[in-house]
Design a protein around this motif. Structure first.
Motif, short mmCIF file in Angstrom:
data_model
loop_
_atom_site.label_atom_id
_atom_site.label_comp_id
_atom_site.label_asym_id
_atom_site.label_seq_id
_atom_site.Cartn_x
_atom_site.Cartn_y
_atom_site.Cartn_z
N PRO A 107 45.95 60.54 34.91
CA PRO A 107 45.32 59.73 33.90
C PRO A 107 45.34 58.17 34.56
N SER A 108 44.07 57.60 34.71
CA SER A 108 44.20 56.04 35.11
C SER A 108 43.61 55.35 33.99
N SER A 109 42.97 53.87 34.44
CA SER A 109 42.42 53.27 33.74
C SER A 109 41.13 52.69 34.24
N SER A 110 40.14 52.19 33.43
CA SER A 110 38.95 51.32 34.10
C SER A 110 39.51 50.10 34.59
N LEU A 111 40.66 49.68 34.16
CA LEU A 111 41.25 48.38 34.77
C LEU A 111 41.39 48.37 36.35
N ASN A 112 41.61 49.71 36.78
CA ASN A 112 41.80 49.69 38.13
C ASN A 112 40.42 49.61 39.04
N LEU A 113 40.02 48.25 39.13
CA LEU A 113 38.70 47.71 39.40
C LEU A 113 38.53 47.81 41.01
N LYS A 114 37.59 47.97 41.66
CA LYS A 114 37.42 47.82 43.02
C LYS A 114 36.35 46.76 43.28
N VAL A 115 37.02 45.63 43.93
CA VAL A 115 36.11 44.44 44.25
C VAL A 115 34.82 44.87 45.09
N THR A 116 33.71 44.96 44.80
CA THR A 116 32.58 45.08 45.32
C THR A 116 31.57 43.99 45.34
N TRP A 117 31.37 43.49 44.13
CA TRP A 117 30.50 42.37 44.05
C TRP A 117 31.40 40.82 43.51
N PRO A 118 30.27 39.92 43.67
CA PRO A 118 31.17 38.55 43.23
C PRO A 118 31.64 38.73 41.82
N GLN A 119 31.04 39.26 40.80
CA GLN A 119 31.75 39.18 39.64
C GLN A 119 32.89 39.94 39.50
N ASP A 120 33.16 41.08 40.23
CA ASP A 120 34.39 41.79 40.39
C ASP A 120 35.51 40.85 40.54
N LEU A 121 35.46 40.26 41.61
CA LEU A 121 36.57 39.24 41.91
C LEU A 121 37.03 38.34 40.94
N ALA A 122 35.95 37.86 40.28
CA ALA A 122 36.07 36.81 39.08
C ALA A 122 37.00 37.58 37.88
N LEU A 123 36.13 38.84 37.57
CA LEU A 123 37.20 39.66 36.51
C LEU A 123 38.51 39.84 36.91
N VAL A 124 38.83 40.35 38.27
CA VAL A 124 39.96 40.83 38.42
C VAL A 124 40.95 39.73 38.54
N GLU A 125 40.49 38.46 38.70
CA GLU A 125 41.22 37.37 38.66
C GLU A 125 41.74 36.88 37.21
N ARG A 126 40.66 36.98 36.25
CA ARG A 126 40.95 36.72 34.82
C ARG A 126 42.04 37.64 34.35
N LEU A 127 41.85 38.83 34.90
CA LEU A 127 42.67 39.91 34.13
C LEU A 127 44.16 39.64 34.81
N GLN A 128 44.28 39.26 35.81
CA GLN A 128 45.68 39.03 36.68
C GLN A 128 46.24 37.71 35.79
N GLN A 129 45.29 36.69 35.49
CA GLN A 129 45.69 35.65 34.77
C GLN A 129 46.30 35.60 33.58
N ALA A 130 45.59 36.78 32.92
CA ALA A 130 45.87 37.05 31.66
C ALA A 130 47.09 38.00 31.45
N ASP A 131 47.49 38.25 32.57
CA ASP A 131 48.90 39.16 32.42
C ASP A 131 48.63 40.39 31.83
N VAL A 132 47.20 40.91 32.16
CA VAL A 132 46.83 42.27 31.50
C VAL A 132 47.72 43.54 31.98
N VAL A 133 47.99 44.49 31.36
CA VAL A 133 48.90 45.50 31.83
C VAL A 133 48.12 46.31 33.20
N ARG A 134 48.73 46.33 34.00
CA ARG A 134 47.91 46.87 35.30
C ARG A 134 47.84 48.48 34.99
N PRO A 135 46.79 49.04 35.60
CA PRO A 135 46.64 50.56 35.40
C PRO A 135 47.48 51.32 36.18
#
Length: 230
Positions: free
Chosen positions: A202-230
């Motif tokens: 079992p994994s999580s949809s938070l295990n994002l792959k950076v493919t598009w510009p918006q992906d990098l921005a989303l990953v950065e926000r998740l890291q800054q928010a200290d969201v639990v990593r998958p």
């Protein structure tokens, strides 16, 4: 006791993310995208070596980007190929002596563009691979609408994927002789080692792959928010 080897694929480009450099070298908070996966891998107990597959010609750029975060860890750089399968094969050739000496019993292969994969996820797939022979992270996918209504029970496969090292090498040897190139590691095992039991972790949809510009921005926000990593 044999160790686990981790292969991190970083031989892509930055075209779809809109960058002039390899997307894994783009900054993500205080370090390059690629460094997140590498630091997670080298911190795992019982892991070594780590093999990073890079685009030929980018060895110096990748080495320079990673060196500040490696400490004394053993990290090997290898030039990848034109396809994902060719890049995986290049890494396995580097690891073959370790596997044949019995020093590595499991190999995990991960996308360097998935910086949020946690040590817990890496650990879970390695344990499952040792138990079953293979393991892939899976997250439930939305139902698709078919001719007879919604099709449920689907899953999206992610990385890291881990497999018994001897069986993995044998499968890629057969694939090379047959001229086969799979879309991911599991596809090659499915074709040439169908008797290997591949467990779904079992994994999580938070295990994002950076493919598009918006992906990098989303990953950065998740890291800054200290969201639990998958």
């Amino acid at each position: 006791m044999p160790s686990a080897a981790v292969v991190v694929l970083a031989a892509g480009s930055g075209s779809r993310v809109g960058a002039e450099v390899n997307k894994v070298l783009l900054p993500l908070l205080d370090r390059p995208v690629l460094a997140w996966s590498i630091t997670t891998a080298i911190a795992l107990e019982g892991v070594g070596p780590v093999v990073v597959v890079v685009r030929d010609g980018e060895q110096d750029a990748v080495a320079g980007a990673l060196t500040p975060y490696l400490g004394t860890a053993e990290v090997r750089l290898v030039a990848g190929g034109a396809t994902r399968h060719a890049s995986e094969l290049a890494a396995l050739r580097v690891l073959r002596p370790d596997v044949e000496r019995g020093e590595v019993d499991v190999v995990a292969i991960h996308d360097g563009a998935r910086p949020l994969a946690s040590s817990e996820l890496f650990g879970a797939v390695l344990i499952a691979a040792r138990t079953h022979g293979g393991a892939i992270p899976v997250v439930p996918a939305p139902a698709l609408w078919g001719a007879e209504g919604p099709v449920r029970g689907l899953g999206a496969v992610q990385t890291p994927q881990a497999f018994d090292a001897v069986r993995l090498l044998a499968a890629y040897d057969q694939a090379e002789r047959a001229g086969f190139a799979g879309t991911d590691t599991a596809a090659c095992l499915e074709r040439f080692a169908p008797d290997v039991d591949v467990a779904a972790v079992p994994s999580s949809s938070l295990n994002l792959k950076v493919t598009w510009p918006q992906d990098l921005a989303l990953v950065e926000r998740l890291q800054q928010a200290d969201v639990v990593r998958p």
